[in-house]
Design a protein around this motif. Structure first.
Motif, PDB file in Angstrom:
ATOM      1  N   TRP A   1       0.773  -1.282   0.052  1.00 24.72           N
ATOM      2  CA  TRP A   1      -0.011   0.006  -0.088  1.00 24.72           C
ATOM      3  C   TRP A   1       0.805   1.363   0.106  1.00 24.72           C
ATOM      4  N   ALA A   2       2.133   1.221   0.620  1.00 22.89           N
ATOM      5  CA  ALA A   2       2.980   2.443   0.714  1.00 22.89           C
ATOM      6  C   ALA A   2       3.725   2.536  -0.840  1.00 22.89           C
ATOM      7  N   LYS A   3       3.773   1.354  -1.300  1.00 28.94           N
ATOM      8  CA  LYS A   3       4.318   1.451  -2.779  1.00 28.94           C
ATOM      9  C   LYS A   3       3.253   2.252  -3.762  1.00 28.94           C
ATOM     10  N   LEU A   4       2.373   1.668  -3.548  1.00 24.53           N
ATOM     11  CA  LEU A   4       1.000   2.216  -4.292  1.00 24.53           C
ATOM     12  C   LEU A   4       0.904   3.754  -4.237  1.00 24.53           C
ATOM     13  N   ARG A   5       0.909   4.173  -2.743  1.00 24.08           N
ATOM     14  CA  ARG A   5       0.927   5.536  -2.487  1.00 24.08           C
ATOM     15  C   ARG A   5       1.995   6.456  -3.280  1.00 24.08           C
ATOM     16  N   GLU A   6       3.207   5.726  -3.172  1.00 22.96           N
ATOM     17  CA  GLU A   6       4.234   6.272  -3.762  1.00 22.96           C
ATOM     18  C   GLU A   6       4.007   6.638  -5.374  1.00 22.96           C
ATOM     19  N   ALA A   7       3.354   5.380  -5.941  1.00 19.98           N
ATOM     20  CA  ALA A   7       3.103   5.570  -7.551  1.00 19.98           C
ATOM     21  C   ALA A   7       2.403   6.549  -7.795  1.00 19.98           C
ATOM     22  N   GLN A   8       1.197   6.660  -6.953  1.00 24.41           N
ATOM     23  CA  GLN A   8       0.297   8.023  -6.896  1.00 24.41           C
ATOM     24  C   GLN A   8       0.940   9.103  -7.003  1.00 24.41           C
TER      25      GLN A   8
END
Length: 652
Positions: free
Chosen positions: A491-498
């Motif tokens: 989820w942290a990586k997805l937030r970074e992608a956003q």
């Protein structure tokens, strides 16, 4: 030659059908978006389009001006109106071989709201938080259009099968998307112009489902999947197999359920439950003797009620149950929910409750062995202002044990399908901007999300013919259980992608890391999310340049001695540790890239991070977990900092 009577009849039917078809084709027809009650985009050329007989002359009479065009050989026609200031309501007359009058048209700002379930969830779902907002919902100058939920892998649709513009009022407020409503209200009240919201969202949808076929070619695996699902026979076979598997599973589950095989069904108040076991609810089954159980488990709770409850209608709140439930009160069925996510809010009708002992029974179906009553949700009987809590000991008995239910293939989530059916028909309708809330369905594969998401933004802008269309989106909130461990979180990586999508022009990201719920992928707080999107719109789109519209965003860092000094954008009037506490959720690593929880403090609107045992720091990360509970770096405007990390080496 004389035709037989039957042949004459068939010929007559054929000719009448031909005449009727020609007449129908000759009539002007309009897309569903071009209809009474619509909002047209102010200060921009306005496209009006539709279909008619080939070479038919079409007139559009609007605001005392007549515009004229001719349908092409395929019957398509369009024309553009000059940019207009906000106003209305107005009428529009369209003339060809028939006439159409469109009424109650407003000129204002049109926003497209899209994504997955958190953009889809309506005001009914979040109503416990917003009773006053619902009671006061009467906005004649806010209009709402909901796009039907469909997919198509073969063709970009030119129109929608249904849909209409609605004025938001008491008759429909509960069915309106919550984020759409709160965003539209915030902009309408601040800007003083009519607002139109087109909501095109579908629960569970991954980002690749919203990308056009032309753009998905950049991703060969997804492109190949689109080609597969153009095969109607394949779709029919998958749906048939899935339906047969589910039907057989539930048939055997119900057939074997002991709760229906005794002399009395287990939901009956007279059922002997002396031999039933006990469990503390609310609780999930992991770690209990029910862990891993697939099938039916019956739960029972006896409640003593005073005389003033007798015969009264009441509310029964049962939090969230995993996965599906049927609920009975004193043997009376009061409600059922077929999957795990919705809140269980059931109505107990008049005449059911009584003075003294009352019995609540829940028949709970677990599909994949992870069932239970989700903690930290409301479990209560409610009569006006009185509440009887239902937490505590419940009796339970296993009714039927099954193998796990095989997962369903969600065809509607496959690449391109939602773009073709739910976005392509909106191409020609001029918009002010887009608000977007999605990402949960891509969180298990975050590595390709940055490119997919940015591709989608550019794809929509190109297809809409609005290359700089504002695109505002929500970063994933906190979710799942908080832990004391330093996580390498998807989820942290997805937030970074956003976060990386901010590299595109005219984008803005609303940070929601403080607005989630650990136990619910659909947090109820949609008002704060929408108002943060509205802040971004006011700053990015409406030119309120003195506004602090975003929380702090990591910009750069330097290393001095054994400390890392972090600089931020969007600090507004300054950085703060929320509630005056010390900063939390900073971690630091040295040469070995093994992270330890760090000390952190604010100095001159920078954040200084260190650990006494790390003398040569290499990287810092902040709020880098599924649920960074207590992460508290904010600016003085009350907006939270986005989670971040300083080094891409963390991928390895």
């Amino acid at each position: 030659m004389k035709l037989p009577s039957r042949s004459k009849t068939l010929l007559l039917i054929f000719l009448l059908t031909l005449i009727a078809s020609a007449r129908s084709f000759a009539d002007i027809t309009l897309p569903k978006l071009i209809s009474s009650g619509m909002v047209l985009q102010r200060d921009s050329p306005i496209k009006i389009w539709g279909w008619a007989y080939p070479s038919e002359t079409i007139q559009v009479i609007f605001l005392e001006e007549t515009h004229q065009t001719i349908a092409d050989k395929n019957g398509n026609w369009s024309l553009k109106l000059k940019p207009l200031p906000f106003g209305g309501p107005f009428n529009m007359l369209l003339k060809g071989q028939n006439e159409i009058v469109l009424e109650d048209i407003l000129i204002g700002d049109v926003w497209l709201a899209s994504g997955q379930s958190n953009m889809e969830i309506n005001m009914q779902r979040v109503s416990p938080l917003y009773e006053e907002d619902i009671k006061s919902a009467d906005f004649p100058f806010i209009r709402y259009f909901e796009v039907p939920k469909r997919y198509d892998f073969k063709t970009e649709n030119v129109d929608l099968p249904s849909g209409k513009w609605q004025t938001i009022n008491q008759s429909n407020i509960l069915s309106i998307s919550a984020i759409s409503f709160f965003f539209a209200r915030a902009i309408h009240e601040k800007q003083g112009v009519p607002i139109g919201i087109i909501n095109s969202a579908l629960g569970g949808s991954p980002v690749e489902a919203w990308i056009s076929e032309e753009s998905i070619k950049q991703f060969p695996d997804y492109y190949d999947e689109v080609q597969r699902f153009k095969n109607d026979d394949l779709i029919e076979e998958i749906e048939r197999k899935d339906a047969a598997i589910a039907s057989d599973w539930y048939r055997r589950l119900n057939q074997n359920d002991k709760g229906y095989q005794d002399r009395l069904p287990w939901y009956a108040p007279e059922t002997d439950s002396d031999q039933w076991k006990e469990i503390e609810n609310p609780s999930l089954w992991k770690g209990s003797e029910l862990e891993g159980v697939n099938g039916v488990v019956w739960f029972r709770r006896d409640v003593e009620l005073p005389a003033n409850w007798s015969g009264k209608a009441a509310k029964l709140n049962l939090g969230t149950l995993v996965d599906a439930d049927s609920v009975f009160v004193n043997g009376k069925f009061v409600g059922s929910t077929g999957y795990q996510y919705p809140p269980r809010r059931y109505s107990v009708p008049e005449g059911v409750l009584k003075t003294g002992q009352n019995t609540i029974v829940v028949r709970l179906i677990s599909n994949i062995g992870e069932g239970g009553f989700v903690p930290d949700k409301p479990y209560e009987l409610v009569l006006e202002s009185e509440k009887i809590p239902l937490e505590g000991k419940w009796k339970f008995q296993v009714g039927s044990v099954m193998e796990a239910l095989p997962p369903q293939t969600f065809i509607r989530w496959k690449p391109v399908g939602l773009f073709n059916a739910m976005i392509a028909p909106l191409k020609h309708f001029t918009k002010k901007g887009v608000i977007w809330y999605q990402g949960e369905s891509n969180a298990d594969r975050p590595e390709d999300y940055a490119k997919l998401f940015q591709t989608m933004i550019n794809d929509w802008r190109n297809n809409f013919g609005q290359g700089d269309l504002p695109f505002l989106y929500v970063q994933l909130p906190n979710f799942m259980k908080a832990t004391a461990n330093i996580e390498n979180s998807n989820w942290a990586k997805l937030r970074e992608a956003q976060l990386q999508a901010l590299a595109l022009p005219n984008t803005g990201m609303a940070v929601a890391i403080d607005l989630g719920e650990w136990n619910d992928i659909h947090p109820l707080n949609k008002k704060d999310v929408a108002e943060r999107l509205a802040l971004l719109a006011r700053f990015n789109v409406y030119g309120e340049s003195d506004l602090t519209a975003s929380g702090p965003m990591y910009k750069s860092h330097v290393i001095e001695n054994n400390k890392v000094i972090l600089s931020f954008e969007h600090i507004g009037e300054g950085l703060v540790a929320k509630n005056g506490k010390s900063l939390k959720h900073f971690a630091i690593a040295g040469d070995d890239m093994e992270f330890l929880w760090a000390e952190a403090k604010i100095e001159r609107n920078q954040v200084v991070v260190w650990h006494e045992n790390i003398t040569n720091p290499k990287a810092v990360k902040y709020a880098w977990s599924d649920n960074p509970e207590g992460a508290n770096l904010f600016n003085k405007s009350g907006l939270p900092a986005s989670p971040f990390r300083t080094s891409e080496e963390l991928f390895h």
